[in-house]
Design a protein around this motif. Structure first.
Motif, PDB file in Angstrom:
ATOM      1  N   ILE A  24      10.260  19.456  -0.406  1.00  0.00           N
ATOM      2  CA  ILE A  24      10.096  19.134   1.009  1.00  0.00           C
ATOM      3  C   ILE A  24       9.171  17.937   1.160  1.00  0.00           C
ATOM      4  N   PHE A  25       9.148  17.404   2.379  1.00  0.00           N
ATOM      5  CA  PHE A  25       8.077  16.491   2.775  1.00  0.00           C
ATOM      6  C   PHE A  25       6.991  17.368   3.390  1.00  0.00           C
ATOM      7  N   GLU A  26       5.936  17.624   2.631  1.00  0.00           N
ATOM      8  CA  GLU A  26       4.874  18.532   3.079  1.00  0.00           C
ATOM      9  C   GLU A  26       3.769  17.699   3.718  1.00  0.00           C
ATOM     10  N   ASP A  27       3.978  17.388   4.998  1.00  0.00           N
ATOM     11  CA  ASP A  27       3.143  16.381   5.629  1.00  0.00           C
ATOM     12  C   ASP A  27       3.136  16.602   7.135  1.00  0.00           C
ATOM     13  N   VAL A  28       2.245  15.880   7.817  1.00  0.00           N
ATOM     14  CA  VAL A  28       2.144  16.008   9.271  1.00  0.00           C
ATOM     15  C   VAL A  28       3.016  14.998  10.000  1.00  0.00           C
ATOM     16  N   ALA A  29       3.254  13.823   9.395  1.00  0.00           N
ATOM     17  CA  ALA A  29       4.092  12.778   9.980  1.00  0.00           C
ATOM     18  C   ALA A  29       4.277  11.684   8.934  1.00  0.00           C
ATOM     19  N   PRO A  30       5.364  10.921   9.017  1.00  0.00           N
ATOM     20  CA  PRO A  30       5.468   9.734   8.155  1.00  0.00           C
ATOM     21  C   PRO A  30       4.407   8.710   8.558  1.00  0.00           C
ATOM     22  N   ARG A  31       3.911   7.948   7.586  1.00  0.00           N
ATOM     23  CA  ARG A  31       2.926   6.897   7.859  1.00  0.00           C
ATOM     24  C   ARG A  31       3.555   5.545   7.599  1.00  0.00           C
ATOM     25  N   VAL A  32       3.628   4.703   8.622  1.00  0.00           N
ATOM     26  CA  VAL A  32       4.131   3.345   8.450  1.00  0.00           C
ATOM     27  C   VAL A  32       2.967   2.489   7.979  1.00  0.00           C
ATOM     28  N   ILE A  33       3.121   1.865   6.817  1.00  0.00           N
ATOM     29  CA  ILE A  33       2.025   1.137   6.174  1.00  0.00           C
ATOM     30  C   ILE A  33       2.490  -0.274   5.830  1.00  0.00           C
ATOM     31  N   GLU A  34       1.563  -1.079   5.319  1.00  0.00           N
ATOM     32  CA  GLU A  34       1.885  -2.421   4.863  1.00  0.00           C
ATOM     33  C   GLU A  34       1.200  -2.666   3.526  1.00  0.00           C
ATOM     34  N   LEU A  35       1.990  -2.787   2.482  1.00  0.00           N
ATOM     35  CA  LEU A  35       1.438  -3.045   1.156  1.00  0.00           C
ATOM     36  C   LEU A  35       1.051  -4.500   0.968  1.00  0.00           C
ATOM     37  N   GLY A  36       1.650  -5.400   1.762  1.00  0.00           N
ATOM     38  CA  GLY A  36       1.275  -6.805   1.708  1.00  0.00           C
ATOM     39  C   GLY A  36       2.019  -7.619   0.677  1.00  0.00           C
ATOM     40  N   ASP A  37       2.971  -7.000  -0.060  1.00  0.00           N
ATOM     41  CA  ASP A  37       3.699  -7.754  -1.072  1.00  0.00           C
ATOM     42  C   ASP A  37       4.917  -8.465  -0.509  1.00  0.00           C
ATOM     43  N   ASP A  38       5.301  -8.118   0.731  1.00  0.00           N
ATOM     44  CA  ASP A  38       6.391  -8.789   1.427  1.00  0.00           C
ATOM     45  C   ASP A  38       6.189  -8.518   2.917  1.00  0.00           C
ATOM     46  N   PRO A  39       6.969  -9.151   3.795  1.00  0.00           N
ATOM     47  CA  PRO A  39       6.737  -8.963   5.240  1.00  0.00           C
ATOM     48  C   PRO A  39       7.309  -7.672   5.796  1.00  0.00           C
ATOM     49  N   LEU A  40       7.850  -6.807   4.950  1.00  0.00           N
ATOM     50  CA  LEU A  40       8.494  -5.590   5.423  1.00  0.00           C
ATOM     51  C   LEU A  40       7.540  -4.404   5.363  1.00  0.00           C
ATOM     52  N   PRO A  41       7.576  -3.516   6.355  1.00  0.00           N
ATOM     53  CA  PRO A  41       6.724  -2.320   6.317  1.00  0.00           C
ATOM     54  C   PRO A  41       7.254  -1.303   5.313  1.00  0.00           C
ATOM     55  N   GLU A  42       6.356  -0.419   4.887  1.00  0.00           N
ATOM     56  CA  GLU A  42       6.707   0.692   4.010  1.00  0.00           C
ATOM     57  C   GLU A  42       6.337   1.999   4.697  1.00  0.00           C
ATOM     58  N   VAL A  43       6.759   3.117   4.106  1.00  0.00           N
ATOM     59  CA  VAL A  43       6.476   4.433   4.663  1.00  0.00           C
ATOM     60  C   VAL A  43       5.864   5.308   3.576  1.00  0.00           C
ATOM     61  N   LEU A  44       4.718   5.908   3.893  1.00  0.00           N
ATOM     62  CA  LEU A  44       4.007   6.796   2.974  1.00  0.00           C
ATOM     63  C   LEU A  44       4.166   8.238   3.431  1.00  0.00           C
TER      64      LEU A  44
END
Length: 256
Positions: free
Chosen positions: A87-107
């Motif tokens: 499962i995804f054992e979490d409270v919510a997806p986190r939209v983040i920015e790793l900074g390696d490209d202009p696209l956001p990521e999700v943690l």
């Protein structure tokens, strides 16, 4: 690296979010939102209630925004991850920015039977979509609670911070991305950010003008603590004896 995460490109369901869905806004350009979907439930329940009545999410969607490129969307409006195991054992997806490209990521936190939890980053990029995974804790019903993502030491590279087993080990761990893995670079014991049964995770990473600070509780929940890391050493500052939700909220807002 072992991945049990299965995903397919699919169309988004119409009608907006449902009662059991939890969504986090994206950047509004490439990513409109990231959502945990409350149904259907996982085929094999994980059976861990560390987050109280929070659903056992088995599905994650990334809804693309108007600037998303067809090279990684495949022309579909959403990317849908359906977990066959765990499962995804979490409270919510986190939209983040790793900074390696202009696209956001999700943690997110992904937990599997017999393995426990791991941190997982979903990284859409011009070459496709990759999963960047931290190590599983290695035991059923053992969990981690994310703090957030920031350049903690000011060297231009972002770090991912979480508390490993916030009710047992109570260890702050800091990781960096290395290829398709998260690699640990530092750890500090005696800290926590979650009480058993609560549906939220306390604290996070703030910047009140002097750089990133991790806001946590001491292991016994008697002190609210600010922790900084300079790439080599940790420094801790006790903010006070109040560890209520209100105290955490004030600290994260840089309020006295």
């Amino acid at each position: 690296m072992r991945f049990a995460l299965a995903f397919v490109l699919a169309l988004a369901a119409g009608g907006g979010a449902r009662a059991q869905d939890v969504c986090t806004p994206g950047d509004g350009a490439v990513l409109a939102q990231a959502c945990f979907l409350g149904d259907p439930p996982p085929s094999r329940p994980y059976g861990h209630t560390i987050l109280g009545d929070t659903p056992e999410w088995a599905n994650l969607t990334l809804d693309w925004g108007p600037a998303a490129d067809a090279s990684f969307t495949g022309g579909a409006p959403s990317l849908v991850y359906n977990l066959d195991v765990g499962i995804f054992e979490d409270v919510a997806p986190r939209v983040i920015e790793l900074g390696d490209d202009p696209l956001p990521e999700v943690l997110v936190v992904n937990s599997e039977p017999g393995q426990g939890a791991r941190a997982l980053i979903i990284d859409p990029n011009p070459d496709g979509v990759r999963a960047i995974a931290g190590p599983f804790i290695g035991q059923q019903n053992r969990w981690l609670a994310p703090l957030g993502v920031s350049d903690l030491d000011g060297d231009g590279r972002v770090e991912i911070a979480w508390i490993d087993r916030p009710h047992l080990a109570r260890v702050l761990r800091i990781f960096r991305v290395s290829g398709s893995a998260l690699v640990e670079v530092a750890e500090l014991g005696g800290l926590t950010n979650h009480r058993i049964g609560e549906a939220d995770i306390a604290g996070g990473i703030r910047d009140c003008g002097t750089g990133p600070e991790m806001i946590l509780a001491s292991a016994n929940w008697r002190e609210l603590v600010s922790v900084t890391w300079d790439g080599n050493d940790f420094a801790q500052t006790v903010l006070g004896p109040d560890t209520s939700r209100a105290a955490f909220a004030r600290a994260m807002a840089c309020a006295p």
